[in-house]
Design a protein around this motif. Structure first.
Motif, mmCIF file in Angstrom:
data_model
loop_
_atom_site.group_PDB
_atom_site.id
_atom_site.type_symbol
_atom_site.label_atom_id
_atom_site.label_comp_id
_atom_site.label_asym_id
_atom_site.label_seq_id
_atom_site.Cartn_x
_atom_site.Cartn_y
_atom_site.Cartn_z
ATOM 1 N N ILE A 293 -6.454 -9.202 2.975
ATOM 2 C CA ILE A 293 -6.108 -7.849 3.400
ATOM 3 C C ILE A 293 -6.419 -7.604 4.867
ATOM 4 N N ARG A 294 -7.168 -8.509 5.502
ATOM 5 C CA ARG A 294 -7.468 -8.357 6.926
ATOM 6 C C ARG A 294 -6.257 -8.673 7.808
ATOM 7 N N ASN A 295 -5.277 -9.385 7.255
ATOM 8 C CA ASN A 295 -4.156 -9.851 8.068
ATOM 9 C C ASN A 295 -3.310 -8.693 8.601
ATOM 10 N N GLU A 296 -2.749 -8.907 9.776
ATOM 11 C CA GLU A 296 -1.937 -7.896 10.470
ATOM 12 C C GLU A 296 -0.736 -7.451 9.629
ATOM 13 N N LYS A 297 -0.200 -8.365 8.800
ATOM 14 C CA LYS A 297 1.025 -8.062 8.059
ATOM 15 C C LYS A 297 0.871 -6.884 7.098
ATOM 16 N N TRP A 298 -0.354 -6.508 6.752
ATOM 17 C CA TRP A 298 -0.561 -5.402 5.810
ATOM 18 C C TRP A 298 -0.820 -4.067 6.526
ATOM 19 N N LYS A 299 -0.814 -4.075 7.854
ATOM 20 C CA LYS A 299 -1.197 -2.884 8.621
ATOM 21 C C LYS A 299 -0.342 -1.666 8.288
ATOM 22 N N LYS A 319 -2.182 -0.967 0.538
ATOM 23 C CA LYS A 319 -2.699 -2.118 1.283
ATOM 24 C C LYS A 319 -3.114 -1.701 2.693
ATOM 25 N N ALA A 320 -2.305 -0.850 3.317
ATOM 26 C CA ALA A 320 -2.612 -0.412 4.681
ATOM 27 C C ALA A 320 -3.945 0.330 4.743
ATOM 28 N N TYR A 321 -4.186 1.200 3.756
ATOM 29 C CA TYR A 321 -5.431 1.962 3.757
ATOM 30 C C TYR A 321 -6.633 1.050 3.523
ATOM 31 N N LEU A 322 -6.493 0.131 2.569
ATOM 32 C CA LEU A 322 -7.601 -0.787 2.302
ATOM 33 C C LEU A 322 -7.869 -1.665 3.523
ATOM 34 N N ARG A 323 -6.821 -2.129 4.188
ATOM 35 C CA ARG A 323 -7.004 -2.925 5.396
ATOM 36 C C ARG A 323 -7.786 -2.132 6.454
ATOM 37 N N HIS A 324 -7.414 -0.869 6.619
ATOM 38 C CA HIS A 324 -8.121 -0.007 7.561
ATOM 39 C C HIS A 324 -9.608 0.091 7.206
ATOM 40 N N LEU A 325 -9.916 0.320 5.922
ATOM 41 C CA LEU A 325 -11.312 0.457 5.504
ATOM 42 C C LEU A 325 -12.102 -0.819 5.762
ATOM 43 N N VAL A 326 -11.490 -1.957 5.469
ATOM 44 C CA VAL A 326 -12.178 -3.237 5.652
ATOM 45 C C VAL A 326 -12.464 -3.485 7.128
ATOM 46 N N HIS A 327 -11.479 -3.224 7.986
ATOM 47 C CA HIS A 327 -11.690 -3.429 9.422
ATOM 48 C C HIS A 327 -12.697 -2.434 9.988
#
Length: 376
Positions: A293-299, A319-327
């Protein structure tokens, strides 16, 4: 404890069964979330019970012994009352943790001396006190004290280790059979098959532990770095020997693919830290493959983590929201990812059970194995 075999697959050794314990029923095959210190990381007991539908969790004897300590657990009335989990609990014996403490432990016939990772204090685990400690923790299923050999492992060392594990098992059984549960419900002891990746040692060990005729049996010393093919080969050998009328537990395994392949070989029970540990690092397991989920493709991907999102407790998150939270290193990110992965693992074994009962497991398993290994 009572185990009932309910169905077997036509084209593999896969089984569906039922285990009845003092804290309820477990439908197999089953995955056990790992609650190392009496808590599955980042998950409430309520979520484990109601959302993830976990039927049993695992507690770690080494960690619970050191903290909060046996005096606290005994005063609480055992781990179930201490952590509020009213379903079955399995405890490992501490053998694997001792195996991992290579720099601060010493193995002898008497047992294993080690130093606490918390304060450096010195302790001794023996087959006898491993039984006493797990009695006090209050697990429904107690594991025998064994030595987990590393991979790779010299044959002669593995042979000596297996022989000692069997001697320790005899001492475990003697202590277990001369002591009683502390909290008013039955406890069961599972021996552990060892032998590294040596077929003759695995056969010897499986035959030996089966002769003790306990309520269930476990397979240890796999998923410690050996190739998956070696794991499957040893599991197949051992399952051909262990009695069919008792549950079989493969310790510390593994990936979703590992779980399906080992179900096909006759395994009933699994545990692994992978779904929780990997979740905290941003790795998600889905029915169509693995997501980082860290990958740019899910932004900018605002779709749910899992396509069939109605099946999962995290369906309201994209996916975008989870990626934001992880970063952003938000704790909620670890919580959502952990919920997802555990929910997926429990879905996987529940679906495997349904496919076994329906008679369609083998074809379904082969299709799923191809999907689950993909990187998305």
């Amino acid at each position: 404890m009572k185990f009932t075999l309910q169905a077997t697959d036509k084209f593999s050794k896969a089984r569906a069964g039922e285990i009845i314990t003092g804290h309820g029923t477990i439908n197999t095959p089953i995955f056990m979330p790992v609650g190392t210190a009496g808590s599955v990381k980042a998950v409430h007991q309520r979520e484990l019970r109601d959302d993830i539908k976990a039927q049993i969790i695992l507690g770690n004897t080494y960690h619970l012994y050191l903290r909060p300590g046996l005096d606290v657990l005994e005063q609480a009335g055992g781990l179930h009352r201490f952590n509020g989990w009213n379903k079955p609990i399995l405890t490992d014996s501490g053998g694997y943790q001792v195996y991992s403490l290579t720099e601060v432990r010493k193995i002898r016939e008497e047992g294993v001396t080690f130093r606490s990772h918390i304060d450096g204090s010195k302790h001794l685990f023996t087959p006898e006190n491993a039984m006493d400690i797990q009695r006090t923790i209050g697990a429904d299923i107690i594991m025998a004290f064994d030595e987990c050999t590393p991979y790779p492992c010299d044959y002669q060392y593995a042979r000596r280790s297996v022989d000692m594990t069997h001697r320790w098992l005899k001492r475990c059984c003697e202590r277990f059979d001369t002591t009683a549960p502390k909290y008013g419900y039955e406890q069961s002891l599972f021996p552990i098959v060892q032998g590294s990746v040596y077929k003759d040692l695995r056969i010897k060990s499986a035959e030996t532990i089966a002769s003790f005729e306990r309520d269930g049996n476990a397979i240890g010393g796999l998923s410690v770095g050996e190739p998956a093919e070696e794991m499957y080969a040893m599991t197949e050998v051992v399952c051909s020997i262990l009695p069919e009328n008792k549950p079989r537990y493969l310790m510390g395994v593994g990936t979703p693919v590992n779980i399906l392949e080992n179900i096909a070989l006759g395994i009933d029970m699994f545990d692994c830290v992978m779904p929780t540990r990997n979740a905290r690092n941003g790795m998600l397991f889905t029915k169509n493959g693995i997501i980082n989920i860290r990958n740019e493709k899910w932004k900018n991907d605002f779709s749910p983590i899992e396509k069939d999102s109605d099946l999962f407790a995290d369906r309201e998150y994209s996916k975008a929201y989870l990626r934001h939270l992880v970063h952003a290193k938000e704790i909620l990110g670890a919580q959502i990812a952990t919920l997802h992965n555990l929910h997926f693992y429990l879905w996987l074994v529940t679906e495997a059970r349904s496919q076994i009962i329906a008679g369609d497991f083998y074809e379904w398993k082969n299709k799923m194995v191809r999907q689950l290994a993909q990187r998305l």
